[in-house]
Design a protein around this motif. Structure first.
Motif, PDB file in Angstrom:
ATOM      1  N   ASN A  57     -25.368  58.604 -41.696  1.00 13.64           N
ATOM      2  CA  ASN A  57     -26.603  57.916 -42.242  1.00 13.64           C
ATOM      3  C   ASN A  57     -27.977  58.433 -42.459  1.00 13.64           C
ATOM      4  N   GLY A  58     -27.717  59.700 -43.160  1.00 16.69           N
ATOM      5  CA  GLY A  58     -28.678  60.592 -43.177  1.00 16.69           C
ATOM      6  C   GLY A  58     -29.419  61.494 -42.159  1.00 16.69           C
ATOM      7  N   ILE A  59     -28.959  61.134 -40.992  1.00 15.50           N
ATOM      8  CA  ILE A  59     -29.378  61.549 -39.719  1.00 15.50           C
ATOM      9  C   ILE A  59     -28.977  63.087 -39.333  1.00 15.50           C
ATOM     10  N   PRO A  60     -29.628  63.972 -39.267  1.00 14.02           N
ATOM     11  CA  PRO A  60     -28.901  65.527 -38.739  1.00 14.02           C
ATOM     12  C   PRO A  60     -28.033  65.362 -37.346  1.00 14.02           C
ATOM     13  N   GLN A  61     -26.889  65.987 -37.559  1.00 10.42           N
ATOM     14  CA  GLN A  61     -26.039  66.066 -36.033  1.00 10.42           C
ATOM     15  C   GLN A  61     -25.721  67.373 -35.733  1.00 10.42           C
ATOM     16  N   ASN A  62     -26.042  68.356 -36.494  1.00  7.23           N
ATOM     17  CA  ASN A  62     -25.927  69.626 -35.961  1.00  7.23           C
ATOM     18  C   ASN A  62     -26.963  70.032 -34.719  1.00  7.23           C
ATOM     19  N   ASP A  63     -26.449  70.640 -33.729  1.00  7.78           N
ATOM     20  CA  ASP A  63     -27.264  70.912 -32.412  1.00  7.78           C
ATOM     21  C   ASP A  63     -28.355  71.716 -32.933  1.00  7.78           C
ATOM     22  N   ASP A 112     -18.154  64.224 -29.613  1.00  6.58           N
ATOM     23  CA  ASP A 112     -19.497  63.285 -29.096  1.00  6.58           C
ATOM     24  C   ASP A 112     -19.293  61.805 -29.896  1.00  6.58           C
ATOM     25  N   MET A 113     -19.036  61.638 -30.914  1.00  4.77           N
ATOM     26  CA  MET A 113     -18.736  60.535 -31.756  1.00  4.77           C
ATOM     27  C   MET A 113     -17.337  60.037 -32.015  1.00  4.77           C
ATOM     28  N   PRO A 114     -16.558  59.662 -30.924  1.00  4.11           N
ATOM     29  CA  PRO A 114     -15.286  59.357 -30.924  1.00  4.11           C
ATOM     30  C   PRO A 114     -15.180  58.096 -31.885  1.00  4.11           C
ATOM     31  N   ASP A 115     -14.139  58.119 -32.533  1.00  4.81           N
ATOM     32  CA  ASP A 115     -13.609  56.862 -33.541  1.00  4.81           C
ATOM     33  C   ASP A 115     -14.727  56.411 -34.381  1.00  4.81           C
ATOM     34  N   LEU A 116     -15.822  57.261 -35.092  1.00  7.49           N
ATOM     35  CA  LEU A 116     -16.777  57.034 -35.840  1.00  7.49           C
ATOM     36  C   LEU A 116     -16.158  56.716 -36.954  1.00  7.49           C
ATOM     37  N   LEU A 117     -15.155  57.192 -37.529  1.00  9.58           N
ATOM     38  CA  LEU A 117     -14.494  56.757 -39.099  1.00  9.58           C
ATOM     39  C   LEU A 117     -14.023  55.194 -39.011  1.00  9.58           C
ATOM     40  N   ALA A 118     -13.699  54.724 -37.680  1.00  3.64           N
ATOM     41  CA  ALA A 118     -13.401  53.224 -37.713  1.00  3.64           C
ATOM     42  C   ALA A 118     -14.279  52.411 -38.127  1.00  3.64           C
ATOM     43  N   SER A 119     -15.839  52.905 -38.002  1.00  2.00           N
ATOM     44  CA  SER A 119     -16.926  52.052 -38.386  1.00  2.00           C
ATOM     45  C   SER A 119     -17.623  52.548 -39.453  1.00  2.00           C
ATOM     46  N   SER A 120     -16.951  53.381 -40.211  1.00  2.00           N
ATOM     47  CA  SER A 120     -17.632  54.068 -41.564  1.00  2.00           C
ATOM     48  C   SER A 120     -17.228  53.471 -42.865  1.00  2.00           C
ATOM     49  N   ASN A 121     -18.148  53.468 -43.742  1.00  2.00           N
ATOM     50  CA  ASN A 121     -17.833  52.894 -45.029  1.00  2.00           C
ATOM     51  C   ASN A 121     -17.528  54.158 -46.194  1.00  2.00           C
ATOM     52  N   ALA A 122     -18.067  55.079 -46.124  1.00  2.87           N
ATOM     53  CA  ALA A 122     -17.871  56.391 -46.936  1.00  2.87           C
ATOM     54  C   ALA A 122     -18.132  57.439 -46.602  1.00  2.87           C
ATOM     55  N   VAL A 123     -17.647  58.735 -47.000  1.00  6.97           N
ATOM     56  CA  VAL A 123     -18.030  60.174 -46.874  1.00  6.97           C
ATOM     57  C   VAL A 123     -18.168  60.764 -47.926  1.00  6.97           C
ATOM     58  N   GLN A 124     -19.262  61.578 -47.845  1.00  4.03           N
ATOM     59  CA  GLN A 124     -19.477  62.239 -49.255  1.00  4.03           C
ATOM     60  C   GLN A 124     -19.653  63.812 -48.890  1.00  4.03           C
ATOM     61  N   ILE A 173     -25.484  75.651 -46.385  1.00  2.00           N
ATOM     62  CA  ILE A 173     -25.293  77.026 -46.854  1.00  2.00           C
ATOM     63  C   ILE A 173     -23.847  76.673 -47.560  1.00  2.00           C
ATOM     64  N   GLY A 174     -22.758  76.191 -46.608  1.00  2.00           N
ATOM     65  CA  GLY A 174     -21.291  76.060 -47.121  1.00  2.00           C
ATOM     66  C   GLY A 174     -21.393  74.736 -47.876  1.00  2.00           C
ATOM     67  N   GLY A 175     -22.266  73.975 -47.447  1.00  5.15           N
ATOM     68  CA  GLY A 175     -22.240  72.388 -47.979  1.00  5.15           C
ATOM     69  C   GLY A 175     -22.681  71.471 -47.086  1.00  5.15           C
ATOM     70  N   SER A 176     -22.563  69.981 -47.406  1.00  3.28           N
ATOM     71  CA  SER A 176     -23.145  69.136 -46.426  1.00  3.28           C
ATOM     72  C   SER A 176     -22.043  67.975 -46.441  1.00  3.28           C
ATOM     73  N   VAL A 177     -21.957  67.098 -45.247  1.00  2.00           N
ATOM     74  CA  VAL A 177     -21.322  66.195 -45.272  1.00  2.00           C
ATOM     75  C   VAL A 177     -22.076  64.919 -44.865  1.00  2.00           C
ATOM     76  N   ASN A 178     -22.067  64.032 -45.449  1.00  2.00           N
ATOM     77  CA  ASN A 178     -22.841  62.551 -45.080  1.00  2.00           C
ATOM     78  C   ASN A 178     -21.966  61.607 -44.839  1.00  2.00           C
ATOM     79  N   ILE A 179     -21.871  61.013 -43.553  1.00  2.00           N
ATOM     80  CA  ILE A 179     -21.057  59.890 -43.193  1.00  2.00           C
ATOM     81  C   ILE A 179     -21.954  58.463 -43.217  1.00  2.00           C
ATOM     82  N   ILE A 180     -21.589  57.543 -43.826  1.00  2.00           N
ATOM     83  CA  ILE A 180     -22.250  56.471 -44.006  1.00  2.00           C
ATOM     84  C   ILE A 180     -21.426  55.210 -43.297  1.00  2.00           C
TER      85      ILE A 180
END
Length: 839
Positions: free
Chosen positions: A183-189, A199-211, A226-233
């Protein structure tokens, strides 16, 4: 009397004429797809305080409407707003029927701004995983495993079966250099840049899209990509109330049970969603069990000009540690490849366990000041607390700070022998707070976004002996052999402009300023044997970066689009790269702080030896788009200064040790294809391939012993690695999926190919080194099969889905990745069968 009569008649006449001039509007509002009435729809006169809500039959009535030209608007959450212009005559009564088209709920678009790329608009290389694809192919596997079929994406699992510690690479870059957002919130430690998906088990079950956006500068929040970004909504709100149940079982005693409750739309304003899940597995490798209970709660309020959403999710998990890789020669051996051992271990202890919990608290708010101006504010808090217990039988009295100086200072008996077999506990307590404001202005030819990031991170770390064969008398039970605090402060500002120069020509430009500051403080004193003094390290290291990006997109024809972009991205090393205070600096062979040493032997903490990496990234691409066909090709050229590359060694926690390479270069071509209704209706094909070249241009490592000849040196000698392949980067990677859908039936076959790559930068194979070491992950191909069938309704249940997944269908014996002499095997053929339905 006559005057009163005349006055009364005049007032009555005026009132009668006024009533004649008032008009009425009435009618119905329906769902355009189902023709069902939409009760609770707001129907109003634009710019007037007149309106009504539809009843249970979708009927509305607006009285006393002034005559003239007016706009009548029908608005319902989850549907496109519809407007009709009419010309009312005095006293006229008009019937209007509205048919509203369903659309995404506003919650699903809160984060869709400059963060999300769109096809044929953004000059960005990206791939999407939509809600239907997640529903079709997700069951228990962690996010990296599901994303691995997307272009240039590689994943692997420490446990082998995709549950637990899983890792994601994009174009070969590990996830410490990929910006991951939910949701636009950084997850990298903030300290070590890692992403811990467990730390985010079964997150995809509550997800609408990934880009996934590939390439540099593709995210404005979190660490620069650097390599890219992953945004889970995440968003699973629905218009109708429902209860969804899921249960499944598979190989290695893998099981999953979940329940999700959706309130539907309440009073045309509120919606609630909650999910409870439990995933457990024995794991493919020995003693790699894991238990993942999880929760997700979300509430949303819709107002005419704003949307407010609250999310709470996480899960306290426990697992057995599985951080060791196996020797290369065991990868093809069915009797040994499941071992949770590396080449130095004899056995794996039962008490090497981990317990951790990381709840996420999110507040997402969108305030629309009009059609052209929107303010977004995101507030979040992430708390992570837990421990892992590791076999530390190799540790002696010096490592555990039990030797004479410590015994005398802390008043316990001087030990006469080493602890022997021992279990050490490593504990962390992390707190992260953040505010992400964003202002979006739509102007005549485009959209301007101005945003900022404010984050504070504080971490508390310590280690102690849980159990050992030999401990000195009088040792306090809570004695900690290391303890320190780590902190990071992050401030960034960005401006992003998307400008339509012409109907078929678009320009994108952005500029980001980043300030980061690491701190280590309150470190427990340790004895410096060289100086005979008690010392502790404390430092503060700031970084300042300016990251620009520019891109252009042009439609050659109605179906053909070309684009290009150039960006410069800087990224700081992790705090562990500067100083890993838990890896035994006080120990003779421990990892020293990566700072220059002063003449007196102390460290100059203003001069770190490890440097930020700097990337110049050029992207050029083209695509052909139609209803049934989509083909894209992208070329990238990534030129680095001081790229952080793996040294081929692991620290005591199984993480790669890295350092700067003076100059490196990555270039490649990415191809994608999507074909719908291939030969017959319902048959679909998607595929992608990446051909790349990843080489060291200028770099060398200092060694005491030549790995090629075996020659030993009295002082470290530099061995040039110029022209070598960079460890961890395959030159070839690709995937293809063929799916057939018809009347609720789905069968889909996915094939993934990963080319060979090295586990160190010396590129050692048996033919080029005296020790006959083989540090190359061999190329592999795996196939996964999914078969599913959906029933609309049966026995009072709705949307019933039966699903069978068979992973590694042809039982390939392969290693998914490796570092140095440690290789991580993928599971053999395995299955998971499940059923899900709605009440």
């Amino acid at each position: 009397m006559l005057k009163k009569l005349v006055l009364t008649l005049s007032l009555v006449s005026i009132l009668f004429l006024n009533l004649l001039s008032q008009s009425k509007i009435k009618g119905y509002v329906f769902d355009a797809e189902t023709d069902k009435p939409l009760p609770g729809t707001n129907v109003y006169i634009e710019n007037l305080k007149l309106g009504s809500a539809t009843d249970q039959n979708g009927y509305f009535e607006i009285n006393n409407v002034p005559a003239g030209k007016i706009n009548v608007v029908a608005s319902f959450v989850g549907y496109e707003k519809q407007k009709k212009q009419i010309d009312l005559s005095p006293g006229e009564e008009i019937n209007l029927n509205f048919y509203l088209k369903p659309t995404a709920l506003p919650s699903q678009t809160i984060v869709v701004t400059a963060l999300i790329a769109s096809e044929r608009e953004s000059p960005v290389v990206f791939s999407n995983l939509d809600k239907q694809q997640i529903k079709d192919f997700y069951t228990t596997q962690d996010v990296p495993i599901l994303l691995s079929e997307l272009p240039s994406v590689l994943s692997y699992s420490w446990s082998g079966n995709g549950i637990g510690y899983n890792y994601l690479n994009i174009r070969g870059f590990d996830q410490r250099r990929i910006s991951v957002l939910v949701n636009g919130i950084p997850q990298n430690d903030p300290e070590d840049h890692g992403v811990y998906w467990l730390d985010m088990p079964d997150l995809l079950a509550s997800s609408n899209a990934v880009q996934i956006q590939r390439g540099a500068g593709s995210a404005f929040y979190g660490p620069p990509a650097i390599g890219g970004s992953v945004n889970i909504i995440t968003s699973n709100f629905s218009l109708e109330p429902k209860i969804s149940l899921f249960t499944g079982y598979g190989s290695y005693n893998t099981k999953k049970h979940s329940i999700a409750i959706n309130s539907g739309l309440i009073a045309n304003r509120y919606s609630l969603y909650s999910r409870l899940s439990y995933i457990a597995t024995d794991g493919y490798r020995e003693k790699s069990w894991a238990k993942f209970p999880s929760y997700f709660f979300s509430a949303i309020r819709y107002d005419d000009n704003m949307t407010t959403q609250i999310n709470l999710y996480g899960g306290p998990f426990e697992d057995h540690l599985v951080y060791r890789g196996i020797p290369k020669e065991w990868v093809k051996d069915k009797t040994k490849r499941r071992a949770n051992l590396n080449y130095m271990d004899v056995t794996t202890r039962d008490d090497e366990i981990e317990n951790f919990s990381q709840p996420h608290y999110e507040l997402l708010h969108e305030w629309r000041f009009g059609e052209n101006l929107t303010l977004n504010n995101t507030l979040f808090y992430i708390r992570g607390v837990g421990f892992w217990d590791m076999d530390a039988s190799w540790g002696d009295t010096v490592y555990f700070r039990l030797s004479k100086p410590y015994a005398e200072k802390f008043n316990f008996a001087i030990p006469s022998e080493n602890p022997g077999e021992a279990i050490a506990r490593y504990f962390i307590d992390l707190n992260q707070y953040g505010w992400l404001p964003r202002l979006t202005l739509k102007h005549q030819n485009g959209e301007l976004t101005i945003g900022a990031e404010f984050r504070i991170h504080r971490g508390f770390h310590w280690g102690k002996i849980v159990w050992a064969q030999n401990l000195p008398k009088g040792l306090p039970s809570d004695y900690r052999f290391y303890e320190y605090k780590g902190a990071k402060d992050i401030i960034s500002f960005y401006i992003h402009e998307f400008w339509r120069l012409k109907q078929n020509l678009r320009l994108m430009a952005s500029l980001q300023f980043v300030y980061n500051r690491y701190r280590v403080y309150d470190e427990k004193e340790f004895y410096d044997y060289d100086t005979g003094k008690w010392v502790s390290n404390e430092f503060s290291v700031p970084y300042y970066f300016l990251n620009p990006k520019i891109g252009i997109s042009y439609d050659l024809t109605q179906n053909i689009n070309i684009f290009g972009s150039f960006s410069i991205t800087n990224r700081e090393p992790s705090r562990r790269d500067l100083y890993d205070a838990s890896d035994g600096h006080w120990y003779p062979w421990g990892k020293r702080p990566n700072f220059e040493v002063k003449p007196d032997g102390t460290f100059d903490f203003t001069k770190p030896l490890v440097k930020p990496e700097r990337l110049f990234d050029l992207e050029l691409g083209a695509g052909y788009f139609s209803d049934d066909y989509k083909f894209t090709a992208n070329f990238y050229y990534m030129d680095f200064r001081n790229e952080l590359v793996k040294s081929g060694q692991l620290n005591i926690f199984g993480d790669p040790i890295i350092g700067n390479a003076e100059r490196t270069r990555h270039l490649g071509v990415e191809l994608t294809a999507e074909i719908k209704n291939l030969l017959i209706n319902g048959l679909e094909f998607t595929g992608n391939a990446t051909i790349s070249r990843n080489r060291i241009v200028k770099h060398g490592e200092y060694v005491w012993k030549n790995p090629y000849t075996g020659e030993s040196y009295s002082t470290p000698q530099r061995i040039s690695l110029d022209g070598k392949k960079i460890a961890g980067f395959p030159d070839y990677i690709g995937s293809a999926r063929v799916s057939y859908r018809n009347y609720g039936f789905l069968i889909s076959l996915l094939g993934k190919y990963v080319g060979e790559f090295y586990t160190d930068n010396f590129n050692l194979v048996p033919s080029n080194n005296v020790a006959r070491k083989d540090r190359k992950v061999d190329a592999y191909t795996v196939f996964d099969l999914t078969i599913a069938y959906r029933f609309e309704k049966i026995l009072g249940l709705k949307n019933i889905e039966l699903k069978l997944q068979v992973n590694n269908l042809f039982n390939a014996l392969y290693a998914g990745s490796g570092v140095g002499d440690d290789f991580y095997p993928g599971a053999e053929r395995n299955y998971f069968v499940s059923i899900g339905f709605d009440l």
